[in-house]
Enzyme design. Structure first.
Site, short mmCIF file in Angstrom:
data_model
loop_
_atom_site.label_atom_id
_atom_site.label_comp_id
_atom_site.label_asym_id
_atom_site.label_seq_id
_atom_site.Cartn_x
_atom_site.Cartn_y
_atom_site.Cartn_z
N SER A 289 -76.92 -21.30 -20.17
CA SER A 289 -76.18 -21.15 -21.43
C SER A 289 -75.23 -19.95 -21.30
O SER A 289 -74.27 -20.02 -20.55
CB SER A 289 -77.15 -21.03 -22.60
OG SER A 289 -76.47 -21.21 -23.82
N HIS B 27 -74.80 -27.09 -22.50
CA HIS B 27 -75.36 -27.89 -23.61
C HIS B 27 -74.52 -29.12 -23.92
O HIS B 27 -74.34 -29.48 -25.08
CB HIS B 27 -75.50 -27.02 -24.86
CG HIS B 27 -76.38 -25.82 -24.69
ND1 HIS B 27 -77.73 -25.93 -24.43
CD2 HIS B 27 -76.08 -24.49 -24.72
CE1 HIS B 27 -78.24 -24.70 -24.34
NE2 HIS B 27 -77.26 -23.82 -24.50
#
Length: 224
Positions: A119, A155
């Site tokens: 991330s 994501h």
């Protein structure tokens, strides 16, 4: 000259296979966990000691609050892997730059220490990325470390607004081309070039995103 290695991960779903892969690239199993983006949450830090311990790694952590350790350079260069956690990418980069940690990461990279993360720990290595650092709405961040050229979007399959924003940024707003990754997918770069894509999940993969195009890339499924 040692390989300069980065593993950029779209999000941790099943961490074990990807962590095992990262550790297999390193010269040893000493991991420095850097949770700056997650506001150095102590619960998460303690949790990672358990996760990495199960992988047979020796972990230590680096917190910048209330100030970084006096032996910051030695701390970084004394590990085989630097693992960056998720959270607020923009805040993380600002803290790193204030304390010169960005330059230490470059030195570690040149010395062959494996850099990895998920991330925020994916975005930071690139020139630019898609982030929620500035508020609840996603936005483009254009001042990453630049160890890898182009942009990144994590994501890609578990946050529905990521794909349309990334495509708009690249297609219409001059954002640099780059890579998107589903959660559980890692992109392994050597000397700045993509060497392999790994996935801990069937059907999850990475994408090359350029103006007007998005191409799925073949990923190797890791053993659970």
């Amino acid at each position: 000259m040692p390989d300069r290695t980065i593993v950029a991960i779209g999000g941790f779903t099943d961490a074990a296979p990807l962590l095992d892969y990262v550790l297999g690239l390193a010269r040893g199993r000493r991991v420095l966990y850097v949770p700056t983006a997650g506001m150095e949450n102590t619960d998460f830090t303690v949790g990672w000691y358990g996760v990495l311990g199960e992988q047979g790694a020796s972990m230590s952590h680096l917190h910048f609050n209330p100030w970084p350790p006096a032996d910051l350079r030695e701390r970084v260069l004394g590990h085989d892997v630097v693992l960056v956690g998720g959270g607020n990418t923009a805040n993380m980069l600002a803290v790193w730059r204030v304390h010169g940690f960005d330059e230490l990461l470059r030195e570690a990279y040149e010395r062959g220490i494996v850099l990895a993360g998920s991330s925020a720990g994916m975005i930071c290595w690139f020139e630019a990325g898609v982030t929620d650092s500035f508020g609840p709405e996603l936005a483009g961040l254009r001042d990453g470390l630049g160890l890898l050229s182009g942009s990144a979007c994590p994501h890609y399959d578990d946050e529905e607004l990521r794909r349309p924003l990334y495509r708009r940024l690249v297609d219409h707003e001059g954002f640099p081309s780059g890579y998107a990754a589903d959660s559980g997918v890692g992109l392994h770069f050597v000397d700045g070039a993509l060497a392999e894509i790994l996935t801990a999940r069937e059907e999850a993969t990475a994408y090359r995103v350029e103006p007007g195009s998005e191409d799925a890339l073949a990923a190797r499924l890791l053993d659970a």
